[in-house]
Design an enzyme around this catalytic site. Structure first.
Site, PDB file in Angstrom:
ATOM      1  N   SER A 133       0.852  -1.176   0.000  1.00 38.51           N
ATOM      2  CA  SER A 133       0.000   0.000   0.000  1.00 38.51           C
ATOM      3  C   SER A 133       0.895   1.236   0.000  1.00 38.51           C
ATOM      4  O   SER A 133       1.702   1.415   0.913  1.00 38.51           O
ATOM      5  CB  SER A 133      -0.886  -0.031   1.249  1.00 38.51           C
ATOM      6  OG  SER A 133      -1.647   1.148   1.371  1.00 38.51           O
ATOM      7  N   LYS A 159      -1.020  -0.860  -4.403  1.00 33.20           N
ATOM      8  CA  LYS A 159      -2.241  -0.125  -4.048  1.00 33.20           C
ATOM      9  C   LYS A 159      -1.857   1.327  -3.821  1.00 33.20           C
ATOM     10  O   LYS A 159      -0.948   1.618  -3.053  1.00 33.20           O
ATOM     11  CB  LYS A 159      -2.837  -0.741  -2.785  1.00 33.20           C
ATOM     12  CG  LYS A 159      -3.911   0.080  -2.103  1.00 33.20           C
ATOM     13  CD  LYS A 159      -4.604  -0.735  -1.017  1.00 33.20           C
ATOM     14  CE  LYS A 159      -4.685  -0.008   0.305  1.00 33.20           C
ATOM     15  NZ  LYS A 159      -5.355  -0.805   1.346  1.00 33.20           N
ATOM     16  N   LYS A 161      -2.956   4.977  -2.443  1.00 31.20           N
ATOM     17  CA  LYS A 161      -3.899   5.752  -1.652  1.00 31.20           C
ATOM     18  C   LYS A 161      -4.315   6.962  -2.491  1.00 31.20           C
ATOM     19  O   LYS A 161      -3.454   7.614  -3.111  1.00 31.20           O
ATOM     20  CB  LYS A 161      -3.239   6.227  -0.354  1.00 31.20           C
ATOM     21  CG  LYS A 161      -2.972   5.101   0.634  1.00 31.20           C
ATOM     22  CD  LYS A 161      -4.266   4.581   1.237  1.00 31.20           C
ATOM     23  CE  LYS A 161      -3.986   3.639   2.396  1.00 31.20           C
ATOM     24  NZ  LYS A 161      -5.244   3.136   2.998  1.00 31.20           N
ATOM     25  N   ASP A 186      -7.154   2.990  -2.971  1.00 36.06           N
ATOM     26  CA  ASP A 186      -7.865   2.999  -1.687  1.00 36.06           C
ATOM     27  C   ASP A 186      -8.126   4.445  -1.292  1.00 36.06           C
ATOM     28  O   ASP A 186      -7.194   5.233  -1.133  1.00 36.06           O
ATOM     29  CB  ASP A 186      -7.012   2.302  -0.610  1.00 36.06           C
ATOM     30  CG  ASP A 186      -7.753   2.175   0.725  1.00 36.06           C
ATOM     31  OD1 ASP A 186      -8.926   2.589   0.815  1.00 36.06           O
ATOM     32  OD2 ASP A 186      -7.137   1.661   1.684  1.00 36.06           O
ATOM     33  N   GLU A 211     -11.059   0.750  -3.457  1.00 37.76           N
ATOM     34  CA  GLU A 211     -11.378   0.395  -2.065  1.00 37.76           C
ATOM     35  C   GLU A 211     -12.010   1.571  -1.337  1.00 37.76           C
ATOM     36  O   GLU A 211     -11.474   2.680  -1.369  1.00 37.76           O
ATOM     37  CB  GLU A 211     -10.062  -0.032  -1.387  1.00 37.76           C
ATOM     38  CG  GLU A 211     -10.189  -0.522   0.050  1.00 37.76           C
ATOM     39  CD  GLU A 211      -8.825  -0.953   0.618  1.00 37.76           C
ATOM     40  OE1 GLU A 211      -7.878  -1.182  -0.175  1.00 37.76           O
ATOM     41  OE2 GLU A 211      -8.702  -1.045   1.845  1.00 37.76           O
ATOM     42  N   ASP A 236     -13.724  -1.900   2.797  1.00 43.38           N
ATOM     43  CA  ASP A 236     -12.815  -2.120   3.928  1.00 43.38           C
ATOM     44  C   ASP A 236     -13.562  -1.652   5.184  1.00 43.38           C
ATOM     45  O   ASP A 236     -14.216  -2.454   5.868  1.00 43.38           O
ATOM     46  CB  ASP A 236     -11.503  -1.336   3.669  1.00 43.38           C
ATOM     47  CG  ASP A 236     -10.555  -1.287   4.856  1.00 43.38           C
ATOM     48  OD1 ASP A 236     -10.869  -1.829   5.920  1.00 43.38           O
ATOM     49  OD2 ASP A 236      -9.456  -0.668   4.738  1.00 43.38           O
ATOM     50  N   LYS A 260      -9.754  -7.510   7.561  1.00 38.72           N
ATOM     51  CA  LYS A 260      -8.802  -7.202   8.625  1.00 38.72           C
ATOM     52  C   LYS A 260      -9.374  -7.774   9.910  1.00 38.72           C
ATOM     53  O   LYS A 260     -10.485  -7.379  10.311  1.00 38.72           O
ATOM     54  CB  LYS A 260      -8.646  -5.686   8.796  1.00 38.72           C
ATOM     55  CG  LYS A 260      -8.031  -4.957   7.606  1.00 38.72           C
ATOM     56  CD  LYS A 260      -8.044  -3.452   7.825  1.00 38.72           C
ATOM     57  CE  LYS A 260      -7.418  -2.726   6.646  1.00 38.72           C
ATOM     58  NZ  LYS A 260      -7.589  -1.260   6.764  1.00 38.72           N
ATOM     59  N   GLY A 288      -4.253  -4.558   5.935  1.00 39.14           N
ATOM     60  CA  GLY A 288      -3.240  -4.366   6.968  1.00 39.14           C
ATOM     61  C   GLY A 288      -3.476  -3.071   7.700  1.00 39.14           C
ATOM     62  O   GLY A 288      -4.225  -2.207   7.235  1.00 39.14           O
TER      63      GLY A 288
HETATM   64  O1  OSB Z   1      -7.197   1.499   4.671  1.00 37.98           O
HETATM   65  O2  OSB Z   1      -6.106  -0.243   4.277  1.00 37.98           O
HETATM   66  C1  OSB Z   1      -6.218   0.815   4.884  1.00 37.98           C
HETATM   67  C2  OSB Z   1      -3.093   1.504   6.967  1.00 37.98           C
HETATM   68  C3  OSB Z   1      -3.646   2.004   8.122  1.00 37.98           C
HETATM   69  C4  OSB Z   1      -5.009   2.142   8.185  1.00 37.98           C
HETATM   70  C5  OSB Z   1      -5.817   1.782   7.113  1.00 37.98           C
HETATM   71  C6  OSB Z   1      -5.264   1.261   5.957  1.00 37.98           C
HETATM   72  C7  OSB Z   1      -3.869   1.146   5.877  1.00 37.98           C
HETATM   73  C8  OSB Z   1      -3.178   0.695   4.680  1.00 37.98           C
HETATM   74  C9  OSB Z   1      -1.804   0.082   4.847  1.00 37.98           C
HETATM   75  O3  OSB Z   1      -3.600   0.805   3.559  1.00 37.98           O
HETATM   76  C10 OSB Z   1      -1.893  -1.389   4.948  1.00 37.98           C
HETATM   77  C11 OSB Z   1      -0.600  -1.996   5.437  1.00 37.98           C
HETATM   78  O4  OSB Z   1       0.362  -2.014   4.682  1.00 37.98           O
HETATM   79  O5  OSB Z   1      -0.569  -2.470   6.583  1.00 37.98           O
HETATM   80 MG    MG Z   2      -8.348   0.439   3.221  1.00 31.60          MG
END
Ligand code: OSB
Ligand code: MG
Length: 373
Positions: A133, A159, A161, A186, A211, A236, A260, A288
């Protein structure tokens, strides 16, 4: 298993690089670790709540309060993973707090039985595909450099953001540079249904999914959006239980789900989400929360279940931390190995854990051996 107490441990661990999302920039994690102390063993769990309630309503200090005041007092010495889940049921919400205590109990329980998380959950593969991510960057060249680095390391899926003002251009730039990679976005709830036409422009970039574009409680909005964009919608934040997952799927709000364990209240419920998605033909992947090796070990085991058919946000330890609190998870041909040793298969390294720890607190389980006459 004889549960004697639960130890809370607060640690502060810096990230290798700032991680920016639509809800803020993280430069470090404040992690609450939970240790279940049993007669002759222990088990570990990681609370994935962030320090502020910006991803979901939970936050570290709130989770610690809930664990201390409402969850641990409901536990008995003869607890097991299902009894603990049942005991927490009267407490509404707080899935990350419940999941952390539940994971510690499950770890202790499985260690006593010399069974790994993977065996217990039903893992069907020895390693899992790793995606990464990538946070919002200051510039497109900086983003392209970061993506390039991750691809060279072997990550199988990127992914990005996104948020209003950082969406079409960064996605276009990465797609033009890398025409064949698995790519997805995302938004962490940053858009509204009024952005549907704009989000439909992402259809041009052959994305695996978008996402959580809309607020978490807007299942109807996601269903409407899914009819206006061709790219699959993946939820999510919205998916808080197996029953919500079934509802969102049935309403056409999501065709892929990010699982998650912390968001759904624990690994047992995470497995139920997996199962309900499989029954609906909806693929899942493991999300994650920037976990240390403790949370990561559980995620990697979960990601080895059959319906986890897309690469997860299960990246190597080095993507987050210079020194992880457990032996690091490392990338092998774009995959992470599923631990096979009992329980989580990893434990914190005391010499690493100690200097990162800011506080510990021991919560004894009241002994039920003495009864009033
Ligand atoms: O939305 O998936 C998410 C990290 C912290 C809170 C929310 C998210 C995320 C990530 C990183 O996208 C996921 C990771 O690499 O652990
Ligand atoms: Mg997410």
């Amino acid at each position: 298993m004889k549960l004697e107490g639960v130890e809370l441990r607060w640690i502060e661990i810096p990230l290798v690089a700032p991680f920016r999302t639509s809800f803020g920039t993280e430069t470090r994690r404040s992690v609450l670790l939970v240790r279940a102390v049993t007669g002759d063993g222990e088990g570990w769990g990681e609370c994935v709540a962030m320090s502020e309630p910006v991803y979901s309503a939970e936050y570290v200090d709130g989770a610690a309060h809930v664990i201390r005041s409402f969850l641990v007092p409901k536990l008995t010495a003869d607890t097991d993973p299902w009894r603990a889940e049942q005991a927490f049921r009267p407490i509404h919400g707080h899935p990350m707090a419940k999941a952390a205590v539940g994971a510690a109990i499950l770890d202790a329980w499985l260690r006593e039985r010399s069974t790994s998380f993977g065996e217990f959950l039903g893992a069907v593969r020895p390693s899992v595909a790793a995606g990464v991510s990538v946070g919002i960057m200051d510039s497109i060249p900086a983003l392209l450099d970061a993506v390039e680095g991750y691809l060279e390391e072997g990550y199988q899926r990127i992914k990005l953001k996104i948020e209003p003002g950082w969406d079409l251009e960064p996605v276009r730039a990465v797609r033009e540079r890398h025409p064949d990679i698995l790519l997805q976005t995302d938004a962490n709830t940053a858009y509204t249904l009024a952005d549907a036409r704009h989000l439909a422009k992402l259809d041009a970039f052959d994305l695996l999914l978008i996402e959580q574009p809309l607020p978490e409680d807007d299942i109807a909005g996601h269903a409407a959006l899914a009819r206006l964009v061709r790219t699959p919608i993946c939820l999510d934040e919205s998916i808080t239980s197996a029953s919500v997952a079934a509802d969102a799927i049935t309403r056409g709000a999501t065709s892929i789900i990010n699982i998650k364990p912390g968001r759904v209240g624990g690994l047992l419920e995470a497995r139920r989400v997996h199962d309900v998605c499989a029954a609906h033909g909806v693929p899942v992947w493991c999300g994650g929360m920037l976990e240390t090796g403790i949370g990561r070990a559980a995620n990697v085991a979960l990601a080895a279940l059959p319906n986890f058919t897309l690469p997860g946000d299960t990246s190597a330890s080095s993507r987050y931390y210079t020194t992880d609190i457990t032996p690091p998870f490392t990338l092998h041909n774009g995959t992470l190995p599923v631990p096979t040793a009992p329980g989580l298969g990893v434990t914190p390294t005391p010499t690493t854990l100690q200097p990162l720890t800011t506080r510990t607190e021991y919560l004894p389980i009241p002994s039920q051996t003495t009864r009033p006459l």
